[in-house]
Write a protein that holds these residues in place. Structure first.
Motif, short mmCIF file in Angstrom:
data_model
loop_
_atom_site.label_atom_id
_atom_site.label_comp_id
_atom_site.label_asym_id
_atom_site.label_seq_id
_atom_site.Cartn_x
_atom_site.Cartn_y
_atom_site.Cartn_z
N ASP A 53 2.81 -0.43 -6.14
CA ASP A 53 1.28 0.08 -6.52
C ASP A 53 0.95 1.15 -5.69
O ASP A 53 0.05 0.83 -4.61
CB ASP A 53 0.92 -1.67 -6.54
N VAL A 54 0.56 1.92 -6.17
CA VAL A 54 -0.19 2.62 -5.56
C VAL A 54 -1.73 3.70 -5.73
O VAL A 54 -2.46 4.26 -5.08
CB VAL A 54 0.67 4.90 -5.62
N ALA A 55 -2.09 2.26 -6.63
CA ALA A 55 -3.38 2.10 -6.49
C ALA A 55 -4.40 2.56 -5.34
O ALA A 55 -4.54 2.22 -3.98
CB ALA A 55 -4.02 0.41 -7.22
N TYR A 56 -5.75 3.65 -5.50
CA TYR A 56 -6.23 3.31 -4.33
C TYR A 56 -7.53 3.21 -3.62
O TYR A 56 -7.74 2.82 -2.28
CB TYR A 56 -7.03 5.37 -4.58
N GLU A 302 2.54 7.34 -0.63
CA GLU A 302 3.18 5.96 -0.94
C GLU A 302 3.39 5.66 0.45
O GLU A 302 3.76 6.85 1.16
CB GLU A 302 3.80 6.40 -1.51
N LEU A 303 3.31 4.94 0.52
CA LEU A 303 3.81 4.49 1.98
C LEU A 303 5.55 3.67 2.08
O LEU A 303 5.35 3.46 3.61
CB LEU A 303 2.84 3.25 2.62
N ALA A 304 5.73 3.23 1.31
CA ALA A 304 7.09 2.91 0.73
C ALA A 304 7.86 3.41 -0.07
O ALA A 304 8.02 5.01 -0.12
CB ALA A 304 7.26 1.42 0.68
N VAL A 305 8.39 2.34 -0.93
CA VAL A 305 9.89 2.91 -1.89
C VAL A 305 9.36 4.28 -2.55
O VAL A 305 10.42 4.76 -3.41
CB VAL A 305 10.37 1.55 -2.52
N GLY A 306 7.69 4.43 -2.95
CA GLY A 306 7.27 4.91 -3.82
C GLY A 306 7.97 6.05 -3.88
O GLY A 306 7.89 7.23 -4.46
#
Length: 355
Positions: A53-56, A302-306
């Motif tokens: 979830d990439v909500a800012y 994104e910081l992970a799998v995204g």
């Protein structure tokens, strides 16, 4: 013509969902804000699928974590096809109470859940998107995306080029860029995309759509793709005869949005999370490939799998575009000593969704 992006093989994948877990990630970025994202972990049949979830807005992630912890946030459990699970999500309140800080976050959260479900379904069936959809993975070319600070300088560009001399750039011009700065950057022959961010409101990256600013950028980077101009009576004439250079990103959340653009686009920035569902993403990619539209992938800090999932989609459908999908080390506030070079290699023995 064969369907270039068939959804049916994905929709028909058997899927079992038994439990939900999550993990939050945080990183200080080069754009001077602290990025927070949430990774959904869907479990079933001894496998785990993940989506981001990439909500800012950090508040959205804090409320989500509290709701998962107290049991008020839940997802459908049981046996489905992937398509049936996606349909079931239509009835799920992915935001509780106050709702999201901004409406676009509804798409981001839906994508986080759907991408986790897709990853899980592929793992449970010991398969991958190339095996289902026919196109093979190809190495992904990427550009580095950065802002130049306030006041703007080339320091960040210099630092990236010192570590990766052949890298191209996607830059976010601002009205305080002067002719000297534009000339310096143009002389490097490395600017592939200039993002005018003309459709943002109430954010830290809003940029005024003035004719003088737009003219300086459009004329100053004659070989670059121009993303997201705001077309007004004053700015529209600047693009007459140059419509083929224009790309769209922020206004695009569905194929209907694409078809409502002022002209049929030559370029589109395909950010998976903007579309919310796998079905809508595939619909837009299918339309673009069938109509000769140039696609390139976009990132959302994104910081992970995204990031790896967006990279895999680029690898399958638009590997040679100016993909704004550099590894996340390019976004760190303090750059590491070494940066990965473009293009990204294809991983071996791939199962699930995402590199």
């Amino acid at each position: 013509m064969a369907n270039p992006v068939p959804y049916a093989p994905v929709a028909e994948l058997p899927l079992t969902v038994e439990a939900l877990d999550y993990e939050q990630f945080e990183q200080k970025t080069s754009s001077e804000f602290t990025r927070v994202t949430t990774v959904f972990a869907l479990n079933g049949d001894g496998k785990t699928g993940r989506g981001e979830d990439v909500a800012y807005d950090t508040a959205d992630h804090e409320r989500l974590a509290a709701a998962i912890d107290d049991g008020s946030f839940s997802l459908p459990n049981g046996s489905f096809s992937f398509g049936e699970f996606s349909t079931a999500l239509d009835a799920v309140a992915l935001f509780l109470g106050e709702g999201p800080e901004r409406d676009a976050s509804r798409h981001y959260r839906r994508w986080g859940v759907e991408s986790a479900a897709l990853d899980l379904a592929l793992r449970q069936n010991n398969t991958s998107l190339p095996a289902l959809l026919d196109p093979e993975h190809q190495s992904v070319r990427f550009v580095a995306s950065t802002r130049l600070g306030d006041p703007p300088t080339t320091d960040r560009v210099d630092a990236i080029q010192a570590r990766s001399p052949g890298i191209g750039f996607k830059l976010d011009p601002t009205p305080d860029w002067d002719d000297e700065l534009v000339e310096d950057l143009r002389g490097r022959n490395a600017v592939r995309v200039v993002d005018l961010k003309g459709h943002y409101e109430g954010t830290s990256v809003d940029a005024e759509a003035s004719p003088a600013f737009y003219s300086r950028i459009v004329e100053g980077f004659p070989d670059a793709v121009v993303e997201d101009p705001l077309l007004t009576e004053e700015t529209r004439p600047l693009f007459e005869g140059a419509e083929g250079r224009v790309s769209w990103d922020s206004p695009i959340h569905s194929l209907g949005d694409v078809q409502a653009l002022p002209w049929e686009p030559s370029w589109l920035n395909s950010k998976p999370s903007r579309f919310g569902t796998v079905a809508e993403l595939f619909r837009v990619i299918r339309w673009a490939l069938s109509n000769g539209v140039n696609l390139y992938g976009g990132g959302q800090f994104e910081l992970a799998v995204g990031r790896g999932q967006a990279q895999e989609l680029a690898s399958l459908f638009y590997p040679d575009g100016p993909n704004d999908l550099a590894p996340s080390s390019y976004n760190e506030a303090s750059l590491p000593t070494e940066l990965p070079d473009s293009p990204l290699a294809v991983p071996l023995d791939h199962v699930g969704f995402g590199f």
